[in-house]
Design a protein around this motif. Structure first.
Motif, PDB file in Angstrom:
ATOM      1  N   GLN A 549       8.738  -7.899 -59.659  1.00 63.59           N
ATOM      2  CA  GLN A 549       9.053  -7.004 -58.676  1.00 63.59           C
ATOM      3  C   GLN A 549       9.170  -5.622 -58.892  1.00 63.59           C
ATOM      4  OE1 GLN A 549      12.815  -8.691 -57.277  1.00 63.59           O
ATOM      5  NE2 GLN A 549      11.717 -10.119 -55.914  1.00 63.59           N
ATOM      6  N   VAL A 550       8.358  -4.738 -58.292  1.00 64.15           N
ATOM      7  CA  VAL A 550       8.531  -3.153 -58.474  1.00 64.15           C
ATOM      8  C   VAL A 550       9.212  -2.627 -57.510  1.00 64.15           C
ATOM      9  CG1 VAL A 550       7.089  -1.062 -59.114  1.00 64.15           C
ATOM     10  CG2 VAL A 550       6.383  -3.479 -59.974  1.00 64.15           C
ATOM     11  N   THR A 551      10.126  -1.842 -57.400  1.00 68.03           N
ATOM     12  CA  THR A 551      10.835  -1.031 -56.710  1.00 68.03           C
ATOM     13  C   THR A 551      10.495   0.340 -56.800  1.00 68.03           C
ATOM     14  OG1 THR A 551      12.609  -2.710 -56.209  1.00 68.03           O
ATOM     15  CG2 THR A 551      13.091  -0.420 -55.323  1.00 68.03           C
ATOM     16  N   ALA A 552       9.982   0.962 -55.971  1.00 70.81           N
ATOM     17  CA  ALA A 552       9.561   2.338 -55.846  1.00 70.81           C
ATOM     18  C   ALA A 552       9.524   2.932 -54.672  1.00 70.81           C
ATOM     19  CB  ALA A 552       8.115   2.580 -56.809  1.00 70.81           C
ATOM     20  N   ASN A 553      10.071   4.143 -54.623  1.00 71.86           N
ATOM     21  CA  ASN A 553      10.167   4.705 -53.169  1.00 71.86           C
ATOM     22  C   ASN A 553      11.036   3.973 -52.335  1.00 71.86           C
ATOM     23  OD1 ASN A 553       8.730   7.042 -54.181  1.00 71.86           O
ATOM     24  ND2 ASN A 553       6.738   6.325 -53.171  1.00 71.86           N
ATOM     25  N   SER A 554      12.156   3.433 -52.796  1.00 72.53           N
ATOM     26  CA  SER A 554      12.799   2.562 -51.651  1.00 72.53           C
ATOM     27  C   SER A 554      12.276   1.288 -51.242  1.00 72.53           C
ATOM     28  CB  SER A 554      13.474   3.172 -50.694  1.00 72.53           C
ATOM     29  OG  SER A 554      14.293   4.462 -51.203  1.00 72.53           O
ATOM     30  N   LYS A 555      11.228   0.895 -51.841  1.00 70.28           N
ATOM     31  CA  LYS A 555      10.255  -0.266 -51.145  1.00 70.28           C
ATOM     32  C   LYS A 555      10.100  -1.253 -52.580  1.00 70.28           C
ATOM     33  CE  LYS A 555       6.893   1.869 -49.504  1.00 70.28           C
ATOM     34  NZ  LYS A 555       5.651   2.086 -48.700  1.00 70.28           N
ATOM     35  N   THR A 556      10.415  -2.448 -52.363  1.00 71.70           N
ATOM     36  CA  THR A 556      10.096  -3.632 -53.226  1.00 71.70           C
ATOM     37  C   THR A 556       8.849  -4.189 -53.047  1.00 71.70           C
ATOM     38  OG1 THR A 556      12.366  -3.688 -53.903  1.00 71.70           O
ATOM     39  CG2 THR A 556      11.099  -5.416 -54.564  1.00 71.70           C
ATOM     40  N   THR A 557       7.966  -4.510 -53.924  1.00 69.27           N
ATOM     41  CA  THR A 557       6.694  -5.376 -53.768  1.00 69.27           C
ATOM     42  C   THR A 557       6.541  -6.281 -54.952  1.00 69.27           C
ATOM     43  OG1 THR A 557       5.601  -3.401 -52.895  1.00 69.27           O
ATOM     44  CG2 THR A 557       4.191  -5.263 -53.364  1.00 69.27           C
ATOM     45  N   SER A 558       6.357  -7.351 -54.659  1.00 69.02           N
ATOM     46  CA  SER A 558       6.261  -8.586 -55.538  1.00 69.02           C
ATOM     47  C   SER A 558       4.815  -8.760 -56.065  1.00 69.02           C
ATOM     48  CB  SER A 558       6.857  -9.892 -55.144  1.00 69.02           C
ATOM     49  OG  SER A 558       8.116  -9.894 -54.895  1.00 69.02           O
ATOM     50  N   TYR A 559       4.519  -9.170 -57.410  1.00 68.03           N
ATOM     51  CA  TYR A 559       3.374  -9.336 -57.816  1.00 68.03           C
ATOM     52  C   TYR A 559       3.356 -10.910 -58.827  1.00 68.03           C
ATOM     53  CZ  TYR A 559       2.767  -4.725 -56.612  1.00 68.03           C
ATOM     54  OH  TYR A 559       2.426  -3.422 -55.601  1.00 68.03           O
ATOM     55  N   ILE A 560       2.336 -11.289 -59.319  1.00 65.93           N
ATOM     56  CA  ILE A 560       2.296 -12.384 -60.179  1.00 65.93           C
ATOM     57  C   ILE A 560       1.473 -11.772 -61.407  1.00 65.93           C
ATOM     58  CG2 ILE A 560       1.435 -14.813 -60.621  1.00 65.93           C
ATOM     59  CD1 ILE A 560       4.118 -14.531 -58.808  1.00 65.93           C
ATOM     60  N   ILE A 561       1.955 -11.762 -62.517  1.00 66.58           N
ATOM     61  CA  ILE A 561       0.964 -11.212 -63.628  1.00 66.58           C
ATOM     62  C   ILE A 561       1.023 -12.644 -64.868  1.00 66.58           C
ATOM     63  CG2 ILE A 561       1.765  -9.045 -63.452  1.00 66.58           C
ATOM     64  CD1 ILE A 561       3.639  -9.006 -65.698  1.00 66.58           C
ATOM     65  N   GLY A 562       0.088 -12.610 -65.481  1.00 65.19           N
ATOM     66  CA  GLY A 562      -0.310 -13.428 -66.650  1.00 65.19           C
ATOM     67  C   GLY A 562       0.090 -12.736 -67.976  1.00 65.19           C
ATOM     68  N   ILE A 563       0.556 -13.487 -68.819  1.00 63.29           N
ATOM     69  CA  ILE A 563       0.910 -13.087 -70.318  1.00 63.29           C
ATOM     70  C   ILE A 563       0.339 -13.990 -71.343  1.00 63.29           C
ATOM     71  CG2 ILE A 563       2.865 -12.160 -71.845  1.00 63.29           C
ATOM     72  CD1 ILE A 563       2.762 -10.710 -69.307  1.00 63.29           C
ATOM     73  N   GLU A 564      -0.623 -13.497 -72.106  1.00 56.94           N
ATOM     74  CA  GLU A 564      -1.035 -14.251 -73.221  1.00 56.94           C
ATOM     75  C   GLU A 564      -0.420 -14.029 -74.552  1.00 56.94           C
ATOM     76  OE1 GLU A 564      -3.543 -16.535 -73.089  1.00 56.94           O
ATOM     77  OE2 GLU A 564      -4.785 -16.199 -71.510  1.00 56.94           O
ATOM     78  N   LYS A 565      -0.251 -14.951 -75.506  1.00 54.20           N
ATOM     79  CA  LYS A 565       0.733 -14.904 -76.725  1.00 54.20           C
ATOM     80  C   LYS A 565      -0.256 -14.030 -77.597  1.00 54.20           C
ATOM     81  CE  LYS A 565       2.408 -17.409 -80.544  1.00 54.20           C
ATOM     82  NZ  LYS A 565       2.602 -18.718 -81.121  1.00 54.20           N
TER      83      LYS A 565
END
Length: 567
Positions: A549-565
């Protein structure tokens, strides 16, 4: 006088065989496309679509607000009967409700003249001349199970980590392994593969699970109805393996849990215009069954009877080929068609073929696992200037199954297209509320060259983790995620651009979907657009999926990210 007699005899010796030859040519049987002027007097009604559409097809139209029109009515049966009665040799082969026409076999040498004079006939065209009379037997193919049987399967997404084996690189080029990890493997989706035969698909090991789970829904042969589609044709078997193979640690398709119909529309004996009409019949069969995604690793640029049927690049505008016209209509009916771009890139033709030129389909180009364009992959654009290809996947040295069930390599956009079509099915499974147009738009926008497409790779190599997020996240022009996977290629970083005109503190909240681990970070930014880089090189798991979740300019937007070891 004797000399004249000898000359006369010699002349007869030339003329008589010639007459027999001419007669033999005249007596050749043929197949014809007959297009009708209207559907007047139809016995069907828009209010009773169950008379001509499957329940699944009707439900799709309701879900996406697609009107049922007269275009969906079958061809007027009285017209068909009238055509058949003009000669005892006439046999109905296929019919097209969308284009309002039929394909007829006839041994009547005056067929075109006779039929062309009938008032309700709009157009008649010979599509193939046959050397000898054909014998038509009863359709030996059969449907396996009712599509309703799919309802008994649990369609709940379940995260899975496959042992991709030799198919690992071609899966990872498009990041589709992350859809599988999210639980989207094509479960509950229905595909159709149209090809030239599916030799041994009913017996070999890569499709054992497809068969045992009842997901091989049915087959149909539009070329030779009496011929079993499993007895010949290696091409279709290899194509299907790109989508539905499941041999753990060896070969995994891009939508291994999808259900499929198989249609033989391609006649490997020759290349004639009738194959486009077979293609039309196949795609209409798919629509009537409620198929979601159709793969066609077929294309038409030139025919054996080039004098009668010559195609030019200027014809590739989506409005000339009957196959292209039908593909465009299929999109309007709610289906997604993935079609190979073609293998003419290094040949004189150079460009895509039909129906790859259709409107509102995904034309698929081919690359190597390195991401470099495969030399053979056909070039765009369409003759009217539309960007092609729409998407790209591995087509050079693609890992496939042969007819013995062994993994081998094959090259061609014939294999990049099914790889991508399976990915599309998995993506649509994740967002069933989205229309086919929305899914296709996300695929194009997630291409590596979307901002600067060219004629070689079009919109480029599709990143399906980006496509997922384009459909998952609410649009926010203040935030741009530059990569959705932290791996070796990105130096285990996620990069984010913040477009801001004021100083602010950006809040970033992460939560692991695997173990519930949470962390909150803050970044203070100035008034100019800034970039934030998040490092993920200390995770212990082989991989993780995180909600961001990224909150910038008073707005929150959700994303899905992948992490590899980190390696």
């Amino acid at each position: 006088m004797k000399r004249l007699t000898n000359r006369f005899v010699k002349l007869l010796l030339v003329i008589i065989p010639l007459c027999f030859a001419m007669n033999a040519i005249a007596q050749k049987s043929a197949k014809y496309w007959v297009e009708f002027a209207d559907k007047s007097g139809s016995k069907y009604s828009i209010g009773k679509p169950e008379q001509f559409l499957s329940q699944r097809s009707i439900e799709r139209r309701k879900q996406y607000g697609i009107a049922i029109t007269e275009e969906d009515f079958p061809v007027n049966s009285n017209y068909i009967d009238s055509i058949l009665k003009t000669d005892k040799s006439n046999i109905l082969l296929t019919q097209s409700k969308w284009l309002n026409g039929i394909t007829i076999y006839s041994e009547d040498t005056l067929f075109e003249e006779r039929i062309g004079n009938i008032s309700f006939v709009k157009f008649v065209e010979r599509t193939v001349l046959i050397d000898s009379a054909e014998v038509f037997k009863k359709d030996s193919n059969r449907k396996y199970i009712d599509i309703k049987a799919l309802d008994k399967y649990d369609k709940t997404p379940q995260s899975v980590e496959y042992g991709y084996g030799r198919s690992k690189a071609q899966i990872e080029l498009n990041n589709v392994q992350w859809l599988h990890r999210l639980g989207y493997t094509g479960k509950g989706m229905v595909m159709m593969i149209m090809d030239a035969g599916f030799h041994n698909t009913d017996t070999i090991n890569p499709f054992k699970k497809l068969r045992s789970e009842g997901r091989l829904l049915g087959v149909k042969n539009f070329v030779m109805p009496e011929e079993n589609v499993f007895k010949s044709g290696s091409h279709g078997t290899m194509v299907l393996s790109c989508i539905a193979a499941q041999t753990e640690n060896e070969l995994i398709g891009t939508a291994p849990d999808v259900a499929v119909y198989l249609a033989k529309t391609e006649d490997g004996r020759s290349e004639h215009k009738i194959e486009e009409d077979n293609w039309v019949a196949g795609v209409e069969w798919a629509d009537s069954l409620g198929v979601d995604v159709l793969n066609s690793s077929l294309g038409y640029t030139k025919f054996d009877d080039s004098l009668a049927h010559q195609r030019r690049y200027s014809d590739l505008n989506g409005k000339v080929s009957r196959a292209s016209l039908a593909a465009t209509i299929a999109a309007k009916k709610g289906m997604i068609i993935c079609n190979s771009a073609g293998n003419e890139g290094s040949k004189p033709w150079h460009y895509i073929g039909a129906p790859a030129d259709a409107f509102d389909i995904l034309t698929v180009g081919g690359t190597y696992i390195s991401g470099k364009k495969a030399e053979f992959s056909s070039f765009g654009p369409t003759a009217d200037g539309r960007v092609k290809p729409d998407a790209c996947a591995v087509g050079g040295f693609t890992q496939v199954s042969n007819t013995k069930g062994n993994t081998t390599v094959a090259s061609g956009t014939s294999f990049s297209s099914p790889l991508l079509s399976g990915m599309v099915a998995a993506l649509w499974q994740a967002f069933p509320e989205k229309s086919n147009y929305e899914i296709m738009d996300a695929v194009r926008r997630s291409g590596s060259q979307y901002d600067s497409p060219d004629d070689a790779l079009g919109y480029g190599i599709t990143d399906f983790m980006k496509a997922y997020n384009l459909l998952y996240s609410k649009k926010n022009d203040d935030i741009t995620i530059l990569n959705y996977v932290a791996n070796k290629g990105s130096k285990y970083k996620i990069s984010i651009d913040i477009n801001s005109k004021k100083s602010q503190t950006v809040i970033l909240k992460f939560k692991s979907r695997r173990d519930g681990y949470e962390v909150v970070k803050t970044k203070k930014l100035g008034s100019k657009p800034r970039n934030i880089e998040l490092q993920f090189d200390k995770r212990q798991e082989d991989w993780d999926i995180m909600e961001l979740q990224v909150t910038a300019n008073s707005k929150t937007t959700s994303y899905i990210i992948g992490i590899e070891k980190a390696e």
